[in-house]
Design an enzyme around this catalytic site. Structure first.
Site, PDB file in Angstrom:
ATOM      1  CG  ASP A 107      -9.313   3.359  -9.728  1.00 51.14           C
ATOM      2  OD1 ASP A 107     -10.288   3.958  -9.516  1.00 51.14           O
ATOM      3  OD2 ASP A 107      -7.965   3.655  -9.258  1.00 51.14           O
TER       4      ASP A 107
ATOM      5  CB  THR B 199     -15.801  19.054 -12.140  1.00 48.50           C
ATOM      6  OG1 THR B 199     -16.857  18.267 -11.544  1.00 48.50           O
ATOM      7  CG2 THR B 199     -16.001  20.531 -12.042  1.00 48.50           C
TER       8      THR B 199
ATOM      9  CB  VAL C 149     -24.949  12.643  -7.657  1.00 53.41           C
ATOM     10  CG1 VAL C 149     -25.890  12.119  -8.717  1.00 53.41           C
ATOM     11  CG2 VAL C 149     -23.550  12.252  -7.952  1.00 53.41           C
TER      12      VAL C 149
ATOM     13  CE  LYS D 216     -19.920  19.853 -10.905  1.00 44.84           C
ATOM     14  NZ  LYS D 216     -20.684  18.777 -10.236  1.00 44.84           N
TER      15      LYS D 216
ATOM     16  CG  ASN E  25     -20.186  22.507  -7.813  1.00 44.55           C
ATOM     17  OD1 ASN E  25     -21.532  22.393  -7.379  1.00 44.55           O
ATOM     18  ND2 ASN E  25     -19.651  21.483  -7.754  1.00 44.55           N
TER      19      ASN E  25
ATOM     20  CG  HIS F 241     -38.228  38.238   1.508  1.00 43.29           C
ATOM     21  ND1 HIS F 241     -38.198  38.044   0.079  1.00 43.29           N
ATOM     22  CD2 HIS F 241     -38.385  39.834   1.370  1.00 43.29           C
ATOM     23  CE1 HIS F 241     -38.369  39.125  -0.762  1.00 43.29           C
ATOM     24  NE2 HIS F 241     -38.605  40.297   0.117  1.00 43.29           N
TER      25      HIS F 241
ATOM     26  CB  CYS G  47     -17.709  19.438  -5.441  1.00 41.39           C
ATOM     27  SG  CYS G  47     -17.698  17.526  -5.478  1.00 41.39           S
TER      28      CYS G  47
ATOM     29  CE  LYS H  31     -22.359  16.137   1.645  1.00 41.56           C
ATOM     30  NZ  LYS H  31     -23.271  16.622   0.500  1.00 41.56           N
TER      31      LYS H  31
HETATM   32  N1  SAJ Z   1     -22.252  23.947   3.440  1.00 39.91           N
HETATM   33  C1  SAJ Z   1     -22.457  24.904   4.403  1.00 39.91           C
HETATM   34  N2  SAJ Z   1     -23.670  25.410   4.544  1.00 39.91           N
HETATM   35  C2  SAJ Z   1     -24.679  25.086   3.686  1.00 39.91           C
HETATM   36  C3  SAJ Z   1     -24.383  23.987   2.879  1.00 39.91           C
HETATM   37  C4  SAJ Z   1     -23.317  23.418   2.714  1.00 39.91           C
HETATM   38  O1  SAJ Z   1     -21.360  25.297   5.014  1.00 39.91           O
HETATM   39  O2  SAJ Z   1     -25.526  25.704   3.892  1.00 39.91           O
HETATM   40  C5  SAJ Z   1     -21.013  23.022   3.417  1.00 39.91           C
HETATM   41  C6  SAJ Z   1     -20.961  21.657   3.561  1.00 39.91           C
HETATM   42  O3  SAJ Z   1     -20.947  21.381   5.190  1.00 39.91           O
HETATM   43  C7  SAJ Z   1     -19.815  21.094   3.216  1.00 39.91           C
HETATM   44  C8  SAJ Z   1     -19.985  22.032   1.691  1.00 39.91           C
HETATM   45  O4  SAJ Z   1     -20.507  23.261   2.030  1.00 39.91           O
HETATM   46  O5  SAJ Z   1     -18.509  21.348   3.611  1.00 39.91           O
HETATM   47  C9  SAJ Z   1     -20.241  21.282   0.378  1.00 39.91           C
HETATM   48  O6  SAJ Z   1     -21.446  20.745   0.914  1.00 39.91           O
HETATM   49  P1  SAJ Z   1     -22.741  20.493  -0.107  1.00 39.91           P
HETATM   50  O7  SAJ Z   1     -23.481  19.715   0.675  1.00 39.91           O
HETATM   51  O8  SAJ Z   1     -23.045  21.843  -0.555  1.00 39.91           O
HETATM   52  O9  SAJ Z   1     -22.004  19.880  -1.582  1.00 39.91           O
HETATM   53  P2  SAJ Z   1     -21.369  18.739  -2.020  1.00 39.91           P
HETATM   54  O10 SAJ Z   1     -19.889  19.255  -2.164  1.00 39.91           O
HETATM   55  O11 SAJ Z   1     -21.532  17.695  -1.172  1.00 39.91           O
HETATM   56  O12 SAJ Z   1     -21.850  18.385  -3.427  1.00 39.91           O
HETATM   57  C10 SAJ Z   1     -21.911  19.556  -4.539  1.00 39.91           C
HETATM   58  C11 SAJ Z   1     -23.283  19.526  -5.125  1.00 39.91           C
HETATM   59  N3  SAJ Z   1     -23.665  20.808  -5.923  1.00 39.91           N
HETATM   60  C12 SAJ Z   1     -24.504  21.732  -5.570  1.00 39.91           C
HETATM   61  O13 SAJ Z   1     -25.327  21.457  -4.714  1.00 39.91           O
HETATM   62  C13 SAJ Z   1     -24.621  22.816  -6.358  1.00 39.91           C
HETATM   63  C14 SAJ Z   1     -23.580  18.041  -5.734  1.00 39.91           C
HETATM   64  O14 SAJ Z   1     -24.988  18.649  -6.391  1.00 39.91           O
HETATM   65  C15 SAJ Z   1     -22.546  18.133  -6.848  1.00 39.91           C
HETATM   66  O15 SAJ Z   1     -22.717  16.888  -7.658  1.00 39.91           O
HETATM   67  C16 SAJ Z   1     -21.264  18.015  -6.163  1.00 39.91           C
HETATM   68  O16 SAJ Z   1     -20.938  19.363  -5.546  1.00 39.91           O
HETATM   69  C17 SAJ Z   1     -20.069  17.556  -7.037  1.00 39.91           C
HETATM   70  O17 SAJ Z   1     -19.580  16.807  -7.310  1.00 39.91           O
HETATM   71  O18 SAJ Z   1     -19.833  18.783  -7.693  1.00 39.91           O
END
Ligand code: SAJ
Length: 424
Positions: free
Chosen positions: A33, A120, A154, A205, A209, A243, A259, A316
């Site tokens: 790093d 990404t 992940v 990828k 997202n 549903h 992400c 989160k």
């Molecule tokens: N969130 C909501 N409602 C939900 C789910 C999440 O408001 O129902 C919010 C969370 O609070 C947070 C944001 O969305 O602020 C993102 O949280 P997340 O848990 O959905 O995702 P990340 O950002 O922690 O991780 C995502 C993941 N991608 C997907 O699920 C498609 C992870 O697999 C990826 O590796 C990661 O992005 C990444 O590094 O790209």
């Protein structure tokens, strides 16, 4: 191919777990790093990030003698680039860290080496940006050295488990590169490994997202509609999700993290005309903190001069990552409405978030509060006992923005309870 040594560039949320995992599974790893402060801390066994299971995995890797950390790139059989790709103010991808990581590999690149980009990146980054930089070594990508894109997928909070178990996509600039990537990751990946070309892997990828962002945007929009029609959105979603082909996600205070709130912009940037829905979803999610702050203002009958005990700043639940956090945006919106915010984030008590007054304990947040706002559903907030809280604060109003608290219990303890599209 057989890989004995590896240099992982970037010791952040992805690079550090990945380096630890490879080293624990027999590969000689240098974790690099450019931030000397991070390297000094890691050398002292002190992790700069929190992720469940990482401390043990890192400790095992160091004890095995196979993981070293350094501020310099070292020669190795393979190189992994796991550096951040944020965006500029105008939402264009900022690839400076990828470019400088690639440049730092050039003097060490040897015939037969493998280079993998995990960060990404916009479509075509591996072929059009990375390959030409690495070819300054005089070696040709796909012929003299191997080059692939393999996105990390992940979930923060479950990184150690998902690194092993998730399916892994490896997109090579040619087939030999993808196959070499598969041989490397097979060291610890138990999930399927799917081979494709580099640009497809980049697109996959971003699609993953982006589709999650859009699904959260529709949940947030449904919550706004429910609020207008006096419907409890949580009840409505539970019923709709019965549903067999519907799965509505959770509305909330917005979408944060490094992400999902960033990656869709890479598609908007690459093809603005073709990405209208993607842009709109981003705007809906980015607008959610302001929408919630307006709800809170109305519930509180104005916020000027009021003190808010603000629970949670992470992006989160149960993580320490504050990047692009909608909770911080919400706190600032409340301040913009005239409130004094005392924010408590148990995972980052020492964080210095610009223009937000943080307190070190829950009690300090509660003591002067006129209202309590739950912004992040950390487990330790979910289990708070309203009867105990009642004794620690003069606050009358509780606003649960993330549907984590039991309305009846808080009302029974003497609070007025409100939330995002919440009736029950
Ligand atoms: N969130 C909501 N409602 C939900 C789910 C999440 O408001 O129902 C919010 C969370 O609070 C947070 C944001 O969305 O602020 C993102 O949280 P997340 O848990 O959905 O995702 P990340 O950002 O922690 O991780 C995502 C993941 N991608 C997907 O699920 C498609 C992870 O697999 C990826 O590796 C990661 O992005 C990444 O590094 O790209």
């Amino acid at each position: 191919m057989d890989f004995k040594s590896l240099c992982v560039i970037g010791m952040g949320y992805i690079g550090l777990p990945t380096a630890s995992m490879f080293a624990s599974n027999g590969i000689q790893v240098t974790g690099m790093d450019i931030n000397a402060g991070i390297i000094t801390r890691l050398q002292a066994g002190d992790l700069h990030i929190f992720e469940p299971g990482l401390r043990d995995q890192f400790g095992d890797a160091v004890k095995s003698g196979r993981l070293k950390v350094s501020t310099k790139v070292c020669p190795a059989d393979a190189f992994i680039i796991a550096v951040p790709t944020p965006f500029y103010e105008d939402k264009r991808a900022d690839l400076r860290a990828v470019v400088s990581a690639a440049e730092s590999i050039v003097p060490h690149l040897k015939p037969g080496n493998l280079v993998i980009l995990e960060s990404t990146s916009p479509p075509r980054t591996t072929a059009d940006i990375l390959a030409p930089i690495l070819e300054k070594s005089g070696l040709k990508a796909g012929e003299d050295f191997l080059l692939a894109y393999s996105p990390e997928r992940v979930l923060p909070g479950k990184i150690m488990q998902e690194l092993k178990e998730n399916a892994r996509v490896i997109g090579g600039v040619n087939r030999a590169s993808a196959e070499a990537g598969r041989d490397l990751y097979r060291t610890f990946v138990k999930g399927d490994i799917i081979l494709t070309d580099a640009t497809t892997a980049e697109m996959v990828k971003l699609m993953e997202n982006t589709s999650r962002d859009i699904n959260i945007a529709i949940a947030n929009e449904f919550a706004r509609l429910a609020q207008q029609f006096d419907v409890d959105i949580w009840e409505a979603i539970n019923i709709a999700n019965l549903h067999p082909r519907v799965n509505i996600l959770r509305p909330g205070i917005g979408v944060g993290g490094h992400c999902i709130s960033v990656d869709p912009w890479f598609l908007v940037e690459a093809a603005p005309e073709a990405a209208q829905l993607i842009r709109t979803a981003r705007q809906v999610n980015d607008g959610q903190p302001e929408f919630i702050s307006e709800l809170i203002r109305k519930e509180a009958g104005g916020l000027a001069g009021k003190c808010v005990a603000f629970l949670g700043l992470a992006f989160k639940p149960n993580v320490d990552d504050l990047r692009e956090s909608p909770a911080a945006a919400l706190a600032r919106n409340l301040q913009g409405q005239g409130a004094t915010v005392h924010a408590y984030e148990p995972f980052r008590k020492d964080a210095e978030v610009a223009n937000i007054q943080q307190v070190a304990t829950l009690d300090a947040a509660l003591i002067d509060a006129d209202l309590i706002v739950l912004a992040v559903a950390h487990d330790q907030f979910k289990t708070l006992d309203p009867i105990v809280i009642r004794r620690k604060t003069r606050a009358e109003l509780v606003f649960d923005a993330v549907n984590a608290w039991d309305k009846t219990a808080w009302e029974a303890a003497g609070f007025r309870f409100a939330g995002l599209a919440r009736k029950y």
